[in-house]
Design an enzyme around this catalytic site. Structure first.
Site, mmCIF file in Angstrom:
data_model
loop_
_atom_site.group_PDB
_atom_site.id
_atom_site.type_symbol
_atom_site.label_atom_id
_atom_site.label_comp_id
_atom_site.label_asym_id
_atom_site.label_seq_id
_atom_site.Cartn_x
_atom_site.Cartn_y
_atom_site.Cartn_z
ATOM 1 N N VAL A 78 0.786 -1.622 0.189
ATOM 2 C CA VAL A 78 0.078 -0.006 -0.253
ATOM 3 C C VAL A 78 0.497 0.898 -0.105
ATOM 4 C CG1 VAL A 78 -2.073 -1.120 0.908
ATOM 5 C CG2 VAL A 78 -0.613 0.607 2.412
ATOM 6 N N ASN A 104 -7.015 -1.317 6.161
ATOM 7 C CA ASN A 104 -6.656 -2.329 7.744
ATOM 8 C C ASN A 104 -4.922 -2.302 7.669
ATOM 9 O OD1 ASN A 104 -7.350 -4.236 10.057
ATOM 10 N ND2 ASN A 104 -5.833 -5.412 8.281
ATOM 11 N N SER A 155 -7.543 3.469 15.154
ATOM 12 C CA SER A 155 -6.897 3.258 16.398
ATOM 13 C C SER A 155 -7.468 3.825 17.709
ATOM 14 C CB SER A 155 -5.766 2.623 16.331
ATOM 15 O OG SER A 155 -4.826 2.870 17.965
ATOM 16 N N TYR A 168 2.509 7.242 16.110
ATOM 17 C CA TYR A 168 1.484 6.094 15.507
ATOM 18 C C TYR A 168 0.400 6.824 15.157
ATOM 19 C CZ TYR A 168 -1.789 2.001 15.907
ATOM 20 O OH TYR A 168 -2.487 0.789 15.616
ATOM 21 N N ALA A 170 -0.426 9.702 15.638
ATOM 22 C CA ALA A 170 -0.987 11.252 14.710
ATOM 23 C C ALA A 170 -1.725 10.552 13.068
ATOM 24 C CB ALA A 170 0.144 12.192 14.672
ATOM 25 N N SER A 171 -0.830 9.354 13.091
ATOM 26 C CA SER A 171 -1.246 8.563 11.929
ATOM 27 C C SER A 171 -2.601 8.794 11.377
ATOM 28 C CB SER A 171 -0.046 8.178 11.366
ATOM 29 O OG SER A 171 -0.146 6.661 11.763
ATOM 30 N N LYS A 172 -3.079 7.616 12.859
ATOM 31 C CA LYS A 172 -4.266 7.460 13.256
ATOM 32 C C LYS A 172 -5.280 8.371 13.008
ATOM 33 C CE LYS A 172 -3.418 2.667 12.401
ATOM 34 N NZ LYS A 172 -3.978 1.509 11.611
HETATM 35 N N1 LIG Z 1 -3.503 -5.279 17.689
HETATM 36 C C1 LIG Z 1 -3.832 -4.055 17.893
HETATM 37 O O1 LIG Z 1 -3.694 -3.976 19.020
HETATM 38 C C2 LIG Z 1 -4.261 -2.920 17.277
HETATM 39 C C3 LIG Z 1 -4.969 -1.721 17.353
HETATM 40 C C4 LIG Z 1 -5.629 -0.539 17.189
HETATM 41 C C5 LIG Z 1 -5.534 -1.002 16.028
HETATM 42 N N2 LIG Z 1 -5.512 -1.898 15.375
HETATM 43 C C6 LIG Z 1 -4.808 -1.434 13.826
HETATM 44 O O2 LIG Z 1 -5.101 -2.695 13.065
HETATM 45 C C7 LIG Z 1 -4.919 -3.168 12.046
HETATM 46 C C8 LIG Z 1 -4.371 -4.361 11.563
HETATM 47 O O3 LIG Z 1 -3.346 -5.303 12.670
HETATM 48 P P1 LIG Z 1 -2.931 -6.155 13.275
HETATM 49 O O4 LIG Z 1 -3.619 -5.950 14.632
HETATM 50 O O5 LIG Z 1 -4.303 -6.999 12.708
HETATM 51 O O6 LIG Z 1 -2.102 -6.441 12.738
HETATM 52 P P2 LIG Z 1 -1.022 -7.610 11.806
HETATM 53 O O7 LIG Z 1 -1.259 -9.191 12.623
HETATM 54 O O8 LIG Z 1 0.596 -7.014 11.887
HETATM 55 O O9 LIG Z 1 -1.501 -6.801 10.839
HETATM 56 C C9 LIG Z 1 -0.807 -6.000 9.570
HETATM 57 C C10 LIG Z 1 -1.332 -6.767 8.108
HETATM 58 O O10 LIG Z 1 -1.395 -4.987 7.841
HETATM 59 C C11 LIG Z 1 -0.084 -5.530 6.619
HETATM 60 N N3 LIG Z 1 0.523 -4.419 5.952
HETATM 61 C C12 LIG Z 1 0.918 -3.645 6.577
HETATM 62 N N4 LIG Z 1 2.332 -2.854 5.515
HETATM 63 C C13 LIG Z 1 1.463 -2.904 4.411
HETATM 64 C C14 LIG Z 1 1.717 -2.709 3.123
HETATM 65 N N5 LIG Z 1 3.101 -1.742 2.934
HETATM 66 N N6 LIG Z 1 0.764 -2.896 2.349
HETATM 67 C C15 LIG Z 1 0.690 -3.881 2.585
HETATM 68 N N7 LIG Z 1 -0.171 -4.394 3.211
HETATM 69 C C16 LIG Z 1 0.685 -4.040 4.591
HETATM 70 C C17 LIG Z 1 0.776 -6.899 7.488
HETATM 71 O O11 LIG Z 1 1.127 -7.665 5.992
HETATM 72 P P3 LIG Z 1 2.067 -7.985 5.039
HETATM 73 O O12 LIG Z 1 2.858 -7.352 5.713
HETATM 74 O O13 LIG Z 1 2.682 -9.225 5.110
HETATM 75 O O14 LIG Z 1 1.967 -6.933 4.017
HETATM 76 C C18 LIG Z 1 -0.547 -7.059 8.186
HETATM 77 O O15 LIG Z 1 -0.924 -8.333 7.214
HETATM 78 C C19 LIG Z 1 -3.707 -1.393 11.999
HETATM 79 O O16 LIG Z 1 -4.409 -1.057 10.770
HETATM 80 C C20 LIG Z 1 -3.784 -1.599 12.775
HETATM 81 O O17 LIG Z 1 -2.790 -0.251 12.987
HETATM 82 C C21 LIG Z 1 -4.268 -2.428 16.223
#
Ligand SMILES: NC(=O)c1ccc[n+]([C@@H]2O[C@H](COP(=O)([O-])OP(=O)(O)OC[C@H]3O[C@@H](n4cnc5c(N)ncnc54)[C@H](OP(=O)(O)O)[C@@H]3O)[C@@H](O)[C@H]2O)c1
Length: 266
Positions: A78, A104, A155, A168, A170-172
């Protein structure tokens, strides 16, 4: 990935005949969204950088969606400069349409301001803002055609003060602002909403840019600040993403920043 238990969440075939593009679909919340959307009858396009991870999700989608499940594995970064139109074109070629876009994909790099690397700021702004902007723009004709919707996975960090994690946050916060403004700009044709997860058990915590003790301390602090007394699961977030994608039940819902956070922002 072993946290997806979609059978428990199958609510209806609310997304039957629809097609949804999910970024970051190879793990965590994105994988759970893809599987739940398939359970609800949708075809799904899986986007992320690691093709093996996307294939794992695709196998779960086929299990969840049954024989008629249509799934397209579309590896893409992305952060790439250009290519969003081609990606969306490929998704439409494979699935016939796009009704839902779930932005996501995410990256978390936590550090105090003085030691934060500017490359990490670039990575978070690209992934959480530039990428979603490019994809929303590229999907817009299809979303307008089908009265579709965008769900941004933001987030609670975009709504709370985040000492030690300000970049982080700020970006969200930028993604939250984009969500609200575009909800007004694109109404009534396209709905735009966001879910704001609190701490959710995903691979994100394996790679925060912190050492082991700092990660342990961070997790303890997050737990202490979460009234429900535990981290959430990817399915608990995916449920609300799919509800917001549902054009019938959520027909009058746009511009919402929905905390799904175990009470963290209460
Ligand atoms: N876990 C939490 O506590 C939490 C809390 C608040 C918000 N969030 C948000 O939830 C979302 C999902 O995160 P998650 O917690 O499920 O963590 P995760 O399992 O690490 O998922 C993040 C996904 O984003 C993909 N990704 C990262 N950079 C990318 C890029 N440049 N292009 C395409 N894909 C990309 C990764 O896959 P690849 O590496 O294969 O690209 C990975 O599958 C994120 O936006 C995160 O900020 C998570």
């Amino acid at each position: 990935m072993d946290t997806v238990d979609s059978a428990a969440w199958e609510i209806s075939k609310a997304l039957a005949g629809k097609a949804v593009l999910v970024t970051g679909a190879g793990s965590g919340i994105g994988a759970a969204v893809a599987v739940q959307a398939a359970c609800a009858g949708a075809s799904v396009a899986l986007v992320g950088r690691r093709v093996e991870a996307l294939e794992e999700t695709a196998a779960l989608v086929r299990l969840a969606g049954g024989e008629r499940a249509r799934v397209a594995v579309l590896p893409w970064d992305v952060r790439a400069d250009g290519g969003a139109d081609a990606l969306v074109g490929a998704a439409i070629d494979r699935l016939g349409r796009i009704d839902g876009l779930v932005n996501n994909a995410g990256v978390a790099r936590f550090a105090p301001l003085e030691s934060a690397a500017s490359e990490d700021l670039d990575a978070m702004l690209d992934t959480h803002v530039r990428g979603p902007v490019a994809l929303i723009r590229a999907c817009l004709p299809a979303l307008r055609e089908h009265r579709g919707s965008v769900v941004n996975v933001s987030s609670v960090g975009g709504a709370l003060a985040m000492p030690g994690r300000s970049l982080y946050g700020a970006s969200k916060a930028a993604l939250n602002s984009l969500t609200r403004s575009l909800a007004r700009e694109l109404a009534p044709d396209v709905r735009v909403n966001a879910v704001l997860p609190g701490p959710v058990e995903t691979p994100m915590y394996d790679d925060l840019g912190l050492d082991g003790p700092a990660t342990t301390a961070l997790r303890a602090g997050l737990l202490a600040g979460t009234p429900m007394g535990r981290f959430g699961t990817p399915d608990e977030v995916a449920h609300w993403v799919c509800a917001l994608l549902d054009a019938e039940r959520s027909a009058w819902v746009t511009g919402v920043l929905l905390p799904v956070d175990g009470g963290r922002t209460a």
